[in-house]
Each structure stands twice: as C-alpha cells, then as structure tokens.
Design an enzyme around this catalytic site. Sequence first.
Site, PDB file in Angstrom:
ATOM      1  N   ASP A 363       0.798  -1.216  -0.012  1.00 45.81           N
ATOM      2  CA  ASP A 363      -0.066  -0.105   0.019  1.00 45.81           C
ATOM      3  C   ASP A 363       1.046   1.329  -0.172  1.00 45.81           C
ATOM      4  OD1 ASP A 363      -2.418   1.634   0.200  1.00 45.81           O
ATOM      5  OD2 ASP A 363      -2.519   1.268   2.309  1.00 45.81           O
ATOM      6  N   GLU A 366       2.376   5.119  -4.173  1.00 52.43           N
ATOM      7  CA  GLU A 366       2.391   6.173  -5.058  1.00 52.43           C
ATOM      8  C   GLU A 366       3.648   6.937  -5.364  1.00 52.43           C
ATOM      9  OE1 GLU A 366      -1.295   4.556  -4.086  1.00 52.43           O
ATOM     10  OE2 GLU A 366       0.150   6.083  -2.814  1.00 52.43           O
ATOM     11  N   ASP A 501      -9.251   3.596  -1.338  1.00 53.30           N
ATOM     12  CA  ASP A 501     -10.130   4.147  -0.484  1.00 53.30           C
ATOM     13  C   ASP A 501     -11.449   4.507  -0.825  1.00 53.30           C
ATOM     14  OD1 ASP A 501      -8.164   3.119   1.085  1.00 53.30           O
ATOM     15  OD2 ASP A 501      -7.385   5.119   1.393  1.00 53.30           O
TER      16      ASP A 501
END
Length: 933
Positions: A363, A366, A501
């Site tokens: 996770d 980015e 999310d």
Amino acid sequence: PSQIAISNSDYVVGVPDVGEEFSVQVSYGDANGVVPVLSLSSNMYWSANGQYLEFSVDFSSTFEDLNISAIPDNVRILGLGENTRDSFVMIPGSRQTLWNTDINCSTEDVSLYGSHPIVYACFDTPSASPYCTAFLVMNSNAMDVTFLSDGRTLSFQLTGGVIDLYVFHGPTLSSAARQVATFLGPVVMPPYWSLGFHNCKYGYTSIGEVEEVVVNYTRAKIPLDTQWMDIDYMDKYRDFTYDPENFPEKEVKSFVTALDQAAMQYVPIVDPGIVVPNPLNGENGTYYPLERGLELGTFIRNGDYGVPLPGPAGSALRDYYLSQVWPGPTVAPDWFHSDATSYWQEMLEIFYEKAKYHGLWIDMNEFANFCADKEGMNQASQVCTFPVDAPCPVAESQTTCCLVCTTLESDNVYDFPPFVPHGFWQVDLNTGLGGRTLSPSAVHAGGYEEYNVHNLYGLMESIATRDALLGSTVMEASRPFILSRSTFLTSGRHTFHWTGDNSATWDDLRWSTYGVMNFNLFALPMVGADVCGFLENTTEELCNRWISLAAFHPFTRSHNALGYAPQELYRWQSVTESSRRALGYKYKLLPHLYTIMYAHSYMGGELPVGPALGNIFGEDWTQFSWGGSIIFSPVVEEGKTDRECTLSTGYWYNYGAYMGDPFPDGDGSAPSGYLIEKNTERVTAPAQLGYIPIHVKGGLIFVQHHSVYDADGVPYKTKELLNFNAYDIIVAMDAVETASGLFVLDDGVQLEMDPSQGGTTAVTDMLAPGDGRVWLRPSPEMEGYPSNISVEVKCVQIWSLKANGQHTPGPSSPACALGFDSNGDSVILTTEDGGLDTKLIEVGDARLSTICTAGDSELYVSLDSPVVISWVSAEDCAEILEEEDDGGSDSGWKKIILYVGVVVAVLAYIVAFTIPYFFKTRRSGYELLDEEE
C-alpha cells in the site's frame, strides 16, 4: 502522404511527404476493406527543453470510412485511468489526468493511484456490432488527456518523455482488449484461493479480536478463505514488526497455524516507507531495515535542489529524501537500485519467519507523503528535515506533518515545470507536481529524476516483491499473491489490485464496477473494491446490495476504516443470508471464473470482467459479464426491488432458477430464460433484497462445483473445493442446439501453468456441435497435456428453451441428466432420468475403450484422450457392438457415428497428482489451536 505497409501484418501507416504538415494515419485492412484505426493530427508540439509534448488523435477519417455522422453520440471513449468518473465512458469536454496520487477513490475526476494511458474508441456503426480500436502511450510522465467537445478529438498534453504509441485494430471491444492484454502480458494468474472471500478492517485492536471475527464468520456459516491485517498489527506502524502487546509474535504465529489447519490464508499489509527513529520520541535503538538500507544505499536521494538532512542518524542520512507516512519520518526504497530486490527479499524473509503469510498487500506506493499535504491539497514541492525540539510523529495525529519543510524555489524546472496537468487535484498551475508525494526533483539510482519515473514506483515495487517471493529459499514456493494500490502499464504481469479507499455510498457502489471493468481493459483483471465501503458508516441495505454485486468481482474483500462502525457480513441477518447466497454462487462458479482468467492470460480469451454484451452504447454501465457469456445485473439504487437487464440477441437462461433458487416475483416463481430477438433488448427481472439477476447466454458449456456447503450448511474452503469436491457440467444450448466451452484445472498454486513447460494445468475443450452429442478433448491450442488427471462428475444439466421445435421455457430446475460416484480409480455411471436405455462412452481417437450396456458401467477416464459420452437406444448399441466385433469401427474425434438421442457430455476433474501440501480440515470451521496443538 506516403503509404508504408508494415511487414507481416495488415497495417498501413501514412506519413507526410517532405514539406507537408506532420501527421500520421494508421489503417488496418483485411478482406472486409480498409478502416482507419488512428490519425494523429498536425498540431504535434515539442517544447525546446523537452518538458512539454502535445499531440491529438482525430477520429474524423474513421467516421467517414464507417459512413457514420461525426457526432459525439456515435463514439464512446473508454479506458484511461486510474480515476473515478460518474460515467464509465469519457464525456465530450472532460479531462483525465495521469499522475499517481494518494487520494480517496470516492473523489471524482481527479488522478488516483495508478496511470494507464490506454484508450479504447468505439463507433456506433450501422451494423449490429460497434467498431472498436485501441491505442496506448508508453509514457510515464504526468499528462492530461482531453476529449474535446467536438466528440471526435482526443488531445494529449505531457510533461516530457517520448511519444511511444502502440495501435490495436480491434475491430470489437473484446478483440482490442485481448490484443492489449497480449501485448502487455502475459497476465499473471491468481492463486485459486484468492478468488474466494476475504475480510479485513483498519482498526482491529488485538489478535484476539481478529480471532473472534474469524470465529464469528464460521458460526454464521459465511464463506471466508482469507483474513487480512491492516497496519494495526505493527509495532508503532513500522514495517516487518508486530506490536508486542496487542499482536505478539507468538500469538500471531499460533493464529496463522490455526488458519492453515482450517485451509485458510493470512495476508498482512506492508508499506514501502522505512522509518527513521527519532530520539525525541524516546527511540534510541536501531531499526535493522533502515540500517541495512543505509548500508546498501537503497533509498531515494535528494536532488540538486534538496537540502542535507541534519537528522539524528547523522551523516549517513544527509543525502536521502525524507518524507512522512504512518510511522513518522521515513525514507523510500529506490527500486532502480541494483540491490533493492535483494534488500527487500531479506526484509520479507525476516518478516515471514516471525509469522508465515500467504500473500502480501503493498500500500501507500504512489509514493504517499503526508508532509506534502501540510497546507492542504495544493501544497507545492518541498524538502523536509527533522524538528530539533519537538516529537515527531505527534501521537494524537499520525497524518499531521511534524517535519520541518522548505518549499523549493519556483525556478526549479522539475518541481515547477512549464506545464502542470489541470486534473491533478484540480490545482492551480503554479503549485507544481509535489503535492502529497515526493519532490519531482528527488533522484533515483542511475540519475533518474522522480519527475520522469514517478508513475513507475508502484509497478517497480510489485516487480521487486514478486521477484523476492519467487527467489526466496525461506518462503513457500507457490504462485505469489500480491495486492498493490499503485499500478502502471504491465502491472498485470506481476500483481493484483483493489480500487482503493472508497466510501459507503450508493455512488461508490455503482462506481466499483466501473473500476473493475477498467482494470480488465488495462490487462489487470484480478481486481475488486472494498465491500460495503471503506470510509463512512454503511447501512444494512447498502451492504446487502454490495456483497450481492462484489461477490462476482474477481477479488472480493470486505474492508473498512478506523473510526467507522464494524461491517463484517455477519452483523446483519439479512446480509448474512445475502452473503451465503451470493458467495455460494461465486464459489460454485469458481471453476468457470478460473477458466476464463486462464484463457485470457494464456490463450487470448475474452475479458474476464467486461461490459455486458450489446451495451457499449447504452447508458447503464453497471451490468457486467464474465467472459462475455454470463451477465450480472446488480441493483445499485436504494429501495429498488427489480432490475432492467439489457441482453443481446439469443437465448438467455436465469441461473438462479436453474439452480433451484428463483428470484421471488409475486407467486415466488421467475422465468427460467428469455429468447431475445433483437440486440440490446431489455427485460425486467425481479431482484428483491438479497438477489442479483444472473443470466447465462445460450451456447455456453461451463463447469461448476457440485456443492459449496456440506450437509450442515458449513461452507467449503476453496482448497477443499479444488481438491476434494466433485463437479457439475452445465450445457446451455443456443437456438440451434449447439454450445461450446473450456475447462481449466490445476492445483491452484503451481508456478508453471503451461504444460509444454512442465506445468500440470489441464485445458479441455467442450463442444456440442448440434448433432446430438457433446465432445470433450484436450485443447489443441496447448502443446502438452497432463496424463495424470481423472474426473468425478456429480451432475450434468442440459438447458434448452426449445421443445418440439418451439421456443419454450425450460424447467425451473432440470433433473440431473447423469450422476456419478467416485469408486477408487473408476467412475460409476448411473442414469437418473429413465428416458433412455443405454449409454455409450468412447475414449481415444480409435475408440480404444467402448462400453455400451443397459446396466451400470464403470470406466476410468484419462483426460489426455478425447472423450465422447452419448445416450443411445438399445438397438443402436447392439449395432455398435456388432461393428466392434467385426473390427470395423474406427470412429474417433473427427470420424464418429451419429447417434440418435440426447447427448450428454461429462467432464470434471479431481487432481490425482500429489498436492504439494496437505492441510487438516476442520469441517466445523476455524478453531484456534491451543499451545499444545
């Protein structure tokens, strides 16, 4: 312009002659004529410093050659992501930005976690099928893509790089997507267990609470294959650690052992940020992942515009870029570094030895950075150092930036380029690209600026993680399961994805299918959305509808955030019932889902999940299909109890009715099927709470698990279904009584799936050619075929809406045409319908074994030879036996006597080769092992 034919293909490229304005036109020609695929117009532009590129794709010539009006209603633009659009297709006048960003996917029209510059353009031709083509831009820089209001031009504006353009002619959406997948693939296959149901929550307070959740799922008899853990398990949110108080290693290891015993899996989260301990927080010890990374130099560095870090670790840290995520001050692994994969493998092995895991969830890649959001979403690029007189992080708020940050000068060409995409958080042009991520002037090994390679970070972490798992001698050698939030072109070769999310809203429910279908178009089909919503509190009705829909996305996981009410599926009785129905159907259909994913990966097959057939130019994009032949039509509006279903021409069968579970409608009945006589015809299907209309297109043969619940209603795990459960064959006839299909089976975790390379994946063709038989044979597309797989089939169903030459509804629950019981290495055949006298089994090209008798028969069926099973009359059987006695029979796969009667094909598999691991099955469900066990 000059025409250049591309060798060994049907493509033709038109380029300008000397002195003409620059333009490029790509056309594709075959026996049906030449159609332009793509035309680059003459407004291509490069800036002098290489930091701005612009070009346009003009569809005018395609409109002309297809003889359709060049109006927006006649073209649909699909693809381009990752983002959340209220429409699955791009609307003329809309803009899409590609720059990987940590932002909730419930936010519309902004750039999200991944970048996929892939465009599908579909044109509404006068014929029944729309004409579709595709192209992709292999460029990792930030970009804006605008669909102009004229409805026939796409404009690309890039912050640098090159125009590396790939064109795919189609001419259908499905074929264009298959061509893209072949180019970007092969798409990695998921482990079989990962297609089951998963549960997670950010906010579990202890390992005891996690255990209780698993026990509650067992008591509710809701299928659950995998339990996940979010960052709660970590010691101060540090990677590769367990909280010694609430998640002690010994108890976690015992929990995972118990999951193993119950044929279940465990997947923990791992973030890329490596914490830099801060003495002002009382952290005076060493942290091995940091020390080892500093020793190898495997972290991203400050660029020419950065400032040295005076941090507590001294000079060793001064050159590295400091950011902040959950554990506080962090540095980021640099995947371009030659030692990055070996460093990552060492950390993962240390983590694995603490408690075994079956997959990894990567996770925040980015790369996310809380400090670049200090002043809100429009914060400019900056570099940060430690505070000298305050704790960091602040315990009350992990997401509040506690570093001392300096905004970079505006003349910095990387952090403040001449062009900044407009859709990047809807920022002003002067704010730069550094919002909520690393500074674009940060530098990777090899001298690569973050400016040019930012969008590759998640992809490269996925590659490093997969390589680490495959290269390890500590972790189990099986097919890796890796779930990544950030993705780029070719991510489907290495990882799987969830849409991020989202929120517990009806809009998010509707958008979830858009995201899943988009990633299938991006050649990353193993994808799903957080069931019932991650943010906000869900409702009973919303969660009910969500699991009814999400059960049929490839990846199905319930997950919600810290601070919101728990939403495990057992918390409402109605949701429990809906979950057992929807997940029961998915588990039953897993052999078919696995088959179409394999066919897409290795055989150029249909999209595993895509838009419903015949609905490209419709307005409702919430219907979706598996492989183009099974359509799911979920209810996505509050209070609705029925659903309009758009179906294409042909026979369509109501799956629930044929499974003996019809959608309730007035008197409790429901039509067993429909004959659709014109394309995109709509039918209204009852869909009360807990039901989802599922329609199977006539012409499909598919395999499903015979039973997914035992006699006490306890669900089987996917490993149990794969290794010990029998199968059913469904033959859904079309209007001329033909059907075809494919069945793929292996152990569900093996690495090599190509039989020619030593894999033991069995691929079998199934065909009902309309002559009263169904054939089974090893697929000729596979170079090899395993010879050690046998079959056990419990039931065969023939679905047909045609009786006595008339189109009529079939039975609501057709009788099993043939039943089987396993008996050692034999298969006992028994007839249940009583309508025919005998049966004939043929095996091998020369009918090596033929059984024709009025009584029960036994036959070991080895699937490395063709198999034909037919119902025949006693008279025909006598003639066949007489021919064999005379030695005159030579009917094989291609030459076979036409037998009178209804033909039933029988196929399904039990893995007869040795399974690489064994597990203890507790049919009562999950039980936590005590210390002695």
